[in-house]
Write a protein that holds these residues in place. Structure first.
Motif, PDB file in Angstrom:
ATOM      1  N   ASN A 142       5.038  12.114   1.336  1.00 41.14           N
ATOM      2  CA  ASN A 142       6.463  11.831   1.196  1.00 41.14           C
ATOM      3  C   ASN A 142       7.200  13.000   0.558  1.00 41.14           C
ATOM      4  O   ASN A 142       8.271  13.406   1.030  1.00 41.14           O
ATOM      5  CB  ASN A 142       6.669  10.564   0.347  1.00 41.14           C
ATOM      6  N   PHE A 226      12.486   8.245   1.817  1.00 42.90           N
ATOM      7  CA  PHE A 226      11.988   9.007   2.968  1.00 42.90           C
ATOM      8  C   PHE A 226      12.726   8.596   4.241  1.00 42.90           C
ATOM      9  O   PHE A 226      13.119   9.452   5.041  1.00 42.90           O
ATOM     10  CB  PHE A 226      10.490   8.783   3.157  1.00 42.90           C
ATOM     11  N   THR A 238       7.860   6.673   8.642  1.00 37.48           N
ATOM     12  CA  THR A 238       6.777   6.001   7.932  1.00 37.48           C
ATOM     13  C   THR A 238       6.903   4.491   8.107  1.00 37.48           C
ATOM     14  O   THR A 238       6.081   3.731   7.628  1.00 37.48           O
ATOM     15  CB  THR A 238       6.803   6.333   6.424  1.00 37.48           C
TER      16      THR A 238
END
Length: 258
Positions: A142, A226, A238
């Motif tokens: 991340n 993120f 993600t």
């Protein structure tokens, strides 16, 4: 070829499994060219081969790089290339701490590919068919990816404006007000969009069991941040995008539009 050069991140086949190593090299080369800009790459070749650029080409480069003067273009190009190599190398090293233990020596190539793709905001990876979903709660992935995306998205002019200000003044006397108007707008807007996007995604997805609903508070925060960063420009994910709530999907479109 088009999606790689234009660094859009849209693909019709899984990059990791469909293409050979040679294909991956070609894709990465196109991503690097697209990330730097075709004009920048061509101008760099002029500098590398010690060829003099004509006035029209210098004006074209000045416009492409958003510079205020024609002087020092060769020096600026060298700084761009060196800065790019340094940042992408740092990103690759950070990725290696995760990918080498998992993939062995092959993790070196994966780290280099991912670093360049993230820095160029291309959103194309050779990790898995589901992008970074397997690393949604990995702090290093991340951090490294977010760092590369943000630095690459700010642009070269902002980099050197900040670096020059730090060099010309003592770090403790660094003042935001002394940056150029361009840098102020870019930095302020970037920070605002990241924070607002992350907060809204956190709120919209907080109880969604298909995204971040079952994660710890820390993981919910890092995944939301993120998602906010990658949505606006990069294309990595993600989270499975189809599982997002309607509010997050609308927000995603707004951020992408911006």
């Amino acid at each position: 070829a088009t999606t790689s050069t234009c660094v859009t991140g849209l693909v019709t086949v899984p990059t990791v499994s469909h293409w050979s190593t040679f294909g991956h090299v070609v894709i990465l080369t196109l991503i690097q060219i697209g990330g730097l800009g075709v004009i920048t790459v061509l101008a760099s070749l002029f500098v590398f081969f010690h060829k003099r650029m004509g006035l029209s080409n210098r004006i074209l480069l000045q416009d492409a790089m958003n510079l205020n003067t024609l002087s020092g273009l060769s020096s600026f190009l060298k700084k761009v290339i060196i800065g790019t190599v340094i940042i992408e190398s740092i990103g690759a090293i950070l990725y290696m701490t995760v990918f080498i233990p998992e993939f062995g020596l092959g993790g070196i190539w994966i780290s280099i590919f991912t670093s360049i793709s993230a820095f160029c905001n291309a959103g194309i990876d050779i990790i898995a068919d589901n992008s970074f979903c397997n690393y949604a709660t990995n702090p290093m992935i991340n951090f490294a990816t977010s760092f590369l995306i943000i630095i690459g998205g700010l642009g070269f002019v902002v980099w050197f404006d900040v670096v020059c200000l730090i060099r010309n003044r003592k770090v403790e006397k660094f003042r935001f007000k002394n940056l150029t108007l361009h840098s102020k707008i870019v930095l302020t807007t970037t920070l605002l969009l990241i924070l607002v996007g992350a907060i809204l995604i956190f709120v919209f997805e907080y109880s969604n069991p298909n995204t971040i609903g079952n994660l710890s508070l820390f993981d919910k925060i890092q995944v939301s941040v993120f998602q906010s960063i990658t949505t606006r420009t990069a294309g990595f994910s993600t989270l499975e995008q189809s599982y997002l709530t309607s509010g997050s999907k609308i927000l995603t479109m707004v951020l992408m539009f911006i």
